[in-house]
Design an enzyme around this catalytic site. Structure first.
Site, PDB file in Angstrom:
ATOM      1  N   ASP A  13      72.254 -35.751   6.084  1.00  0.00           N
ATOM      2  CA  ASP A  13      71.338 -34.838   5.433  1.00  0.00           C
ATOM      3  C   ASP A  13      69.942 -35.155   5.969  1.00  0.00           C
ATOM      4  O   ASP A  13      69.702 -36.234   6.525  1.00  0.00           O
ATOM      5  CB  ASP A  13      71.412 -35.059   3.913  1.00  0.00           C
ATOM      6  N   ASP A  15      66.343 -34.038   4.348  1.00  0.00           N
ATOM      7  CA  ASP A  15      65.325 -34.360   3.340  1.00  0.00           C
ATOM      8  C   ASP A  15      65.833 -35.437   2.389  1.00  0.00           C
ATOM      9  O   ASP A  15      66.848 -35.256   1.711  1.00  0.00           O
ATOM     10  CB  ASP A  15      64.969 -33.106   2.538  1.00  0.00           C
ATOM     11  N   ASP A 171      71.632 -38.023   0.255  1.00  0.00           N
ATOM     12  CA  ASP A 171      70.992 -38.579  -0.945  1.00  0.00           C
ATOM     13  C   ASP A 171      71.132 -37.674  -2.151  1.00  0.00           C
ATOM     14  O   ASP A 171      70.403 -37.835  -3.137  1.00  0.00           O
ATOM     15  CB  ASP A 171      69.497 -38.825  -0.668  1.00  0.00           C
TER      16      ASP A 171
END
Length: 229
Positions: A13, A15, A171
């Site tokens: 991922d 961001d 995250d």
């Protein structure tokens, strides 16, 4: 007991996983507020929602969801603001450059799978030092964004790999859901934004506290073969 396969690619991922983009995302939504004569939303409120992009920022700052009246105008304004200043304060998390260098040194490739629209992903990656990615899949690359499996399956296809040969690290709960749906081993990155649900509850194959911990896991797996999860 399940076993984690030896990877040939590590997918990430963007961001909150590779890059700390929350400062610029927060600035984009707070500019909407100041333009309307409102006080900025405190950064500590906005930061945990950064992985959810416009939906997260607007929800935290204005209390609106995608189907609410006025949301779409705010979304377009947010995109305009962010596109004009997307790399002012964004940077890679500590340890990420070493992690990516270590992946390449180990003979693997790495890629990005994000829900960020391609109009932002494509220009942002080189601006923050991620121009050497083997593939970049955005939220609008496939018909369905994460938590759907489609973006991750597209990444594996472009790399010429089976899904189980790719690890996915993120995250946000949606990252883990997408990875599992795609049949990939999953890594929950505790150094990111993480949202309201504790990463330990996501059902990821592994929890990693730092990028350096993830690099060590990768090296250990390559040296010893499949690991028990």
């Amino acid at each position: 007991m399940s076993f984690i396969t030896v990877p040939r690619a590590i997918l990430f991922d963007l961001d909150g996983t590779l890059a700390d983009t929350a400062p610029d995302l927060a600035a984009a939504v707070n500019l909407l507020r100041t333009e309307r004569g409102l006080e900025p939303t405190p950064y500590e409120i906005l930061r945990p929602t950064a992985s959810a992009g416009a939906r997260g920022m607007i929800g935290a700052s204005f209390g609106l969801a995608p189907h609410d009246e006025g949301y779409e105008a705010l979304r377009q304004g947010f995109f305009d603001n962010y596109g004009a200043a997307m790399s002012v304060h964004s940077s890679l998390f500590d340890g990420v450059p070493e992690l990516l260098d270590g992946i390449v040194a180990a003979g693997l490739v790495w890629g990005v799978v994000t829900n960020k629209p391609a109009r932002f992903t494509d220009p942002l990656l080189p601006l923050i030092g991620l121009d050497k990615t083997a593939c970049a899949i955005s939220g609008d690359t496939t018909p369905h964004p994460k938590p759907h499996a489609a973006p991750l399956l597209e990444a594996a296809k472009r790399l010429g790999l089976a899904p189980e040969q790719c690890w996915y690290a993120g995250d946000d709960l949606r990252d883990i859901q997408a990875g599992k749906a795609a049949g990939m081993p999953t890594i929950a990155c505790q150094w990111g934004y993480c949202g309201a649900i504790e990463p330990a509850a996501w059902g990821a194959d592994y929890l990693m506290a730092t990028p350096r911990d993830l690099l060590e896991l990768i090296r250990t797996t390559l040296e010893g073969g499949a690991l028990a999860a």
